[in-house]
Design a protein around this motif. Structure first.
Motif, PDB file in Angstrom:
ATOM      1  N   ASP A  56       0.801  -1.224   0.000  1.00  0.00           N
ATOM      2  CA  ASP A  56       0.000   0.000   0.000  1.00  0.00           C
ATOM      3  C   ASP A  56       0.835   1.277   0.000  1.00  0.00           C
ATOM      4  O   ASP A  56       0.285   2.375  -0.077  1.00  0.00           O
ATOM      5  CB  ASP A  56      -0.970   0.007   1.178  1.00  0.00           C
ATOM      6  CG  ASP A  56      -2.335  -0.565   0.797  1.00  0.00           C
ATOM      7  OD1 ASP A  56      -2.558  -0.805  -0.405  1.00  0.00           O
ATOM      8  OD2 ASP A  56      -3.175  -0.762   1.694  1.00  0.00           O
ATOM      9  N   VAL A  57       2.158   1.167   0.044  1.00  0.00           N
ATOM     10  CA  VAL A  57       2.982   2.368  -0.141  1.00  0.00           C
ATOM     11  C   VAL A  57       2.774   2.928  -1.546  1.00  0.00           C
ATOM     12  O   VAL A  57       3.093   4.098  -1.794  1.00  0.00           O
ATOM     13  CB  VAL A  57       4.486   2.096   0.115  1.00  0.00           C
ATOM     14  CG1 VAL A  57       4.724   1.610   1.542  1.00  0.00           C
ATOM     15  CG2 VAL A  57       5.063   1.108  -0.899  1.00  0.00           C
ATOM     16  N   PHE A  58       2.210   2.105  -2.479  1.00  0.00           N
ATOM     17  CA  PHE A  58       1.928   2.568  -3.837  1.00  0.00           C
ATOM     18  C   PHE A  58       0.473   2.979  -4.036  1.00  0.00           C
ATOM     19  O   PHE A  58       0.087   3.347  -5.157  1.00  0.00           O
ATOM     20  CB  PHE A  58       2.259   1.453  -4.839  1.00  0.00           C
ATOM     21  CG  PHE A  58       3.707   1.077  -4.888  1.00  0.00           C
ATOM     22  CD1 PHE A  58       4.624   1.862  -5.559  1.00  0.00           C
ATOM     23  CD2 PHE A  58       4.159  -0.073  -4.248  1.00  0.00           C
ATOM     24  CE1 PHE A  58       5.967   1.515  -5.618  1.00  0.00           C
ATOM     25  CE2 PHE A  58       5.501  -0.429  -4.297  1.00  0.00           C
ATOM     26  CZ  PHE A  58       6.409   0.365  -4.973  1.00  0.00           C
ATOM     27  N   ASN A  59      -0.335   2.912  -3.009  1.00  0.00           N
ATOM     28  CA  ASN A  59      -1.763   3.181  -3.137  1.00  0.00           C
ATOM     29  C   ASN A  59      -1.998   4.654  -3.437  1.00  0.00           C
ATOM     30  O   ASN A  59      -1.844   5.520  -2.578  1.00  0.00           O
ATOM     31  CB  ASN A  59      -2.475   2.779  -1.843  1.00  0.00           C
ATOM     32  CG  ASN A  59      -3.988   2.840  -1.977  1.00  0.00           C
ATOM     33  OD1 ASN A  59      -4.527   3.539  -2.840  1.00  0.00           O
ATOM     34  ND2 ASN A  59      -4.680   2.112  -1.119  1.00  0.00           N
ATOM     35  N   GLY A  60      -2.390   4.928  -4.691  1.00  0.00           N
ATOM     36  CA  GLY A  60      -2.571   6.306  -5.121  1.00  0.00           C
ATOM     37  C   GLY A  60      -3.705   7.032  -4.433  1.00  0.00           C
ATOM     38  O   GLY A  60      -3.804   8.269  -4.538  1.00  0.00           O
ATOM     39  N   HIS A  61      -4.564   6.313  -3.723  1.00  0.00           N
ATOM     40  CA  HIS A  61      -5.638   6.957  -2.969  1.00  0.00           C
ATOM     41  C   HIS A  61      -5.125   7.522  -1.647  1.00  0.00           C
ATOM     42  O   HIS A  61      -5.893   8.170  -0.933  1.00  0.00           O
ATOM     43  CB  HIS A  61      -6.764   5.954  -2.707  1.00  0.00           C
ATOM     44  CG  HIS A  61      -7.492   5.537  -3.942  1.00  0.00           C
ATOM     45  ND1 HIS A  61      -8.413   6.324  -4.571  1.00  0.00           N
ATOM     46  CD2 HIS A  61      -7.407   4.398  -4.685  1.00  0.00           C
ATOM     47  CE1 HIS A  61      -8.893   5.701  -5.638  1.00  0.00           C
ATOM     48  NE2 HIS A  61      -8.295   4.525  -5.735  1.00  0.00           N
ATOM     49  N   ARG A  62      -3.883   7.255  -1.329  1.00  0.00           N
ATOM     50  CA  ARG A  62      -3.290   7.748  -0.092  1.00  0.00           C
ATOM     51  C   ARG A  62      -2.314   8.874  -0.380  1.00  0.00           C
ATOM     52  O   ARG A  62      -1.685   8.917  -1.448  1.00  0.00           O
ATOM     53  CB  ARG A  62      -2.555   6.615   0.639  1.00  0.00           C
ATOM     54  CG  ARG A  62      -3.449   5.475   1.081  1.00  0.00           C
ATOM     55  CD  ARG A  62      -2.672   4.464   1.890  1.00  0.00           C
ATOM     56  NE  ARG A  62      -3.521   3.409   2.416  1.00  0.00           N
ATOM     57  CZ  ARG A  62      -3.118   2.478   3.277  1.00  0.00           C
ATOM     58  NH1 ARG A  62      -1.856   2.471   3.693  1.00  0.00           N
ATOM     59  NH2 ARG A  62      -3.963   1.551   3.713  1.00  0.00           N
ATOM     60  N   ALA A  63      -2.181   9.777   0.578  1.00  0.00           N
ATOM     61  CA  ALA A  63      -1.222  10.868   0.430  1.00  0.00           C
ATOM     62  C   ALA A  63       0.193  10.302   0.429  1.00  0.00           C
ATOM     63  O   ALA A  63       0.500   9.314   1.094  1.00  0.00           O
ATOM     64  CB  ALA A  63      -1.391  11.864   1.580  1.00  0.00           C
ATOM     65  N   ASN A  64       1.055  10.950  -0.354  1.00  0.00           N
ATOM     66  CA  ASN A  64       2.475  10.605  -0.404  1.00  0.00           C
ATOM     67  C   ASN A  64       2.725   9.168  -0.869  1.00  0.00           C
ATOM     68  O   ASN A  64       3.670   8.509  -0.424  1.00  0.00           O
ATOM     69  CB  ASN A  64       3.138  10.820   0.961  1.00  0.00           C
ATOM     70  CG  ASN A  64       2.999  12.245   1.459  1.00  0.00           C
ATOM     71  OD1 ASN A  64       3.213  13.192   0.694  1.00  0.00           O
ATOM     72  ND2 ASN A  64       2.632  12.406   2.720  1.00  0.00           N
ATOM     73  N   ALA A  65       1.876   8.674  -1.760  1.00  0.00           N
ATOM     74  CA  ALA A  65       2.088   7.331  -2.303  1.00  0.00           C
ATOM     75  C   ALA A  65       3.395   7.288  -3.083  1.00  0.00           C
ATOM     76  O   ALA A  65       3.797   8.249  -3.741  1.00  0.00           O
ATOM     77  CB  ALA A  65       0.937   6.940  -3.213  1.00  0.00           C
ATOM     78  N   LEU A  66       4.065   6.147  -2.999  1.00  0.00           N
ATOM     79  CA  LEU A  66       5.323   5.954  -3.711  1.00  0.00           C
ATOM     80  C   LEU A  66       5.039   5.812  -5.205  1.00  0.00           C
ATOM     81  O   LEU A  66       4.136   5.074  -5.594  1.00  0.00           O
ATOM     82  CB  LEU A  66       6.013   4.690  -3.181  1.00  0.00           C
ATOM     83  CG  LEU A  66       7.519   4.541  -3.419  1.00  0.00           C
ATOM     84  CD1 LEU A  66       8.285   5.584  -2.618  1.00  0.00           C
ATOM     85  CD2 LEU A  66       7.970   3.148  -3.013  1.00  0.00           C
ATOM     86  N   PRO A  67       5.791   6.509  -6.068  1.00  0.00           N
ATOM     87  CA  PRO A  67       5.563   6.351  -7.504  1.00  0.00           C
ATOM     88  C   PRO A  67       6.174   5.060  -8.020  1.00  0.00           C
ATOM     89  O   PRO A  67       7.174   4.572  -7.503  1.00  0.00           O
ATOM     90  CB  PRO A  67       6.266   7.567  -8.104  1.00  0.00           C
ATOM     91  CG  PRO A  67       7.365   7.879  -7.139  1.00  0.00           C
ATOM     92  CD  PRO A  67       6.824   7.534  -5.779  1.00  0.00           C
ATOM     93  N   HIS A  68       5.571   4.521  -9.047  1.00  0.00           N
ATOM     94  CA  HIS A  68       6.111   3.348  -9.749  1.00  0.00           C
ATOM     95  C   HIS A  68       5.755   3.508 -11.211  1.00  0.00           C
ATOM     96  O   HIS A  68       4.663   3.156 -11.652  1.00  0.00           O
ATOM     97  CB  HIS A  68       5.532   2.043  -9.190  1.00  0.00           C
ATOM     98  CG  HIS A  68       5.872   0.840 -10.025  1.00  0.00           C
ATOM     99  ND1 HIS A  68       4.998  -0.221 -10.181  1.00  0.00           N
ATOM    100  CD2 HIS A  68       6.973   0.526 -10.770  1.00  0.00           C
ATOM    101  CE1 HIS A  68       5.556  -1.127 -10.966  1.00  0.00           C
ATOM    102  NE2 HIS A  68       6.736  -0.700 -11.337  1.00  0.00           N
TER     103      HIS A  68
END
Length: 440
Positions: free
Chosen positions: A294-306
């Protein structure tokens, strides 16, 4: 004759045998030689993939069908390399090709989410219980890079730990501890199949260690399986220290319905995949626990890009649905594993009957030849004589119409027949009989 003269005599015989085998190889393949000569004008060394380069020149393959290959000179081979495990389905599996072609007919570069990627992801998650969420890449190398980035982001730590002699991709190669092509990630090392030493190294690294990355069986490191005790020690130490345990199953996920982690009953925090899972098309995947991914979850603030233009390319996503969903079922994976176990036992029986220091290590449908006696549980530096014998084996197999890796690796594909397996065993028996003098 003094005993000190014997090694010199044997080495001289080995040199002569190898020189003759190289000459026969070159004489039979003028078209491959010509293609390599032309390639050197535009590519350094005439190659763009190191594992496919060897001297005096590499083979130029013209086409493949099923489990057969034909080179530029028209010579035919039984394919026992299987594209280093990516060619699990052979060269022309009809339903996989049809799925990819149909997807491309609807448009190739759509720059949008496609209909197949979620279905393919669902198949991956269902197959590997350790993968609750997954993302796709273009290769196993990329999958391992992104898994390490994920672990570092999730833990807030910097270092990774790998086994000496391991390989996790073109920029994560550890035949030597330091390589100028490797990513500049702080790296710590452990010895493969050393449970106590590895656990101690993990604990000593403490809160600097973000991830432990390990293959449940070394692939390019010689098809050396990990013991369950070793993997269990890693699991316990990572749980204790908070490091993310990553199983690189880019190759070994073929070894059962749930890969090698399923066979051992040990659950990593993350898993990386690649090679065969998209039916032979370019692909990689990394996944694991939902809270980590979930570090990549775009629905969350500051999501990690991939990023990655071709992460969800239409041909790989469509082919993957068929490859995992229809053809390489759990039952097919178990059957292939058993078939490989039987073949390796037959090959090792032939070596034992010949009384020569030659053996095949591996698990299931992957194996590698070694020219030494005794148990092999960790990577090693081959002697010059062992390297010569390995090359001689490679050249003799080619002369017998059998294509294996230059380093002696074998990877079975589904289209190989029982007659093909028998032909390999017979070729190995003939090699043992013909080359016994230089193998002692």
């Amino acid at each position: 004759m003094s005993p000190l003269d014997a090694p010199e005599r044997r080495n001289s015989d080995l040199d002569a045998a190898l020189a003759e085998a190289r000459a026969l190889y070159a004489k039979a393949r003028p078209a491959s030689a010509e293609a390599h000569q032309a390639a050197q004008a535009v590519m350094p060394g005439g190659s763009t993939r190191s594992v496919l380069f060897w001297t005096p020149f590499p083979i130029s393959m013209a086409r493949g069908e099923g489990a057969r290959l034909w080179d530029a000179d028209g010579l035919e081979y039984r394919d026992f390399l299987g594209e280093y495990t990516a060619g699990l389905f052979g060269h022309s599996e009809g339903s996989i090709l049809a799925a990819a072609q149909a997807a491309m007919a609807r448009g190739i570069n759509l720059a949008a989410a496609g209909r197949d990627e979620a279905a393919f992801a669902g198949l991956v998650c269902a197959r590997f219980p350790a993968i609750e969420r997954v993302r796709f890449t273009n290769s196993g190398t990329e999958a391992n890079i992104m898994a390490l980035a994920t672990a570092r982001a999730f833990t807030g730590r910097t270092d990774m730990m790998v086994a000496r002699g391991a390989y996790h991709g073109g920029v994560l190669t550890f035949a030597k501890e330091r390589s100028p092509v490797n990513l500049p990630v702080p790296t710590r090392f452990m010895d493969y199949n050393d449970p106590e030493g590895a656990a101690a190294a993990i604990r000593a690294a403490g809160d600097a260690l973000a991830a432990v990355l390990v293959e449940p069986m070394l692939g390019s490191g010689g098809c050396i399986p990990a013991s369950r005790e070793f993997l269990a020690a890693l699991r316990e130490a990572c749980a204790e220290t908070g490091a993310v345990l990553i199983f690189d199953e880019v190759m070994t996920s073929r070894h059962g319905p749930g890969g090698m982690q399923g066979r051992h009953g040990i659950t990593p925090d993350m898993t990386t995949l690649g090679k065969y899972i998209a039916g032979g098309f370019n692909v990689g995947a990394f996944g694991g626990r939902a809270d980590i991914m979930d570090v990549f979850n775009g629905h969350r603030a500051n999501a990690l890009p991939h990023a990655g233009t071709f992460n969800n390319n239409v041909w790989s996503m469509a082919a993957g649905r068929v490859a995992l969903g229809e053809i390489f079922t759990g039952e097919a994976a178990e059957a292939l594993f058993a078939r490989g176990e039987t073949l390796r036992a037959r090959l090792n029986a032939a070596c034992a009957e010949a009384g020569l220091p030659m053996q095949f290590t591996g698990a299931g449908s992957m194996m590698t030849v070694h020219f030494r006696a005794g148990a092999i549980t960790a990577p090693y530096t081959a002697t010059p004589e062992e390297e010569q014998r390995r090359e001689l084996f490679f050249l003799d197999m080619l002369a017998a119409g059998i294509y294996v890796a230059r380093r002696g690796m074998i990877s079975l594909s589904l289209p190989l027949s029982d007659a093909d397996l028998d032909a390999l065993v017979e070729a190995v028996r003939e090699f043992l009989a013909a080359r016994g003098q230089v193998l002692r």
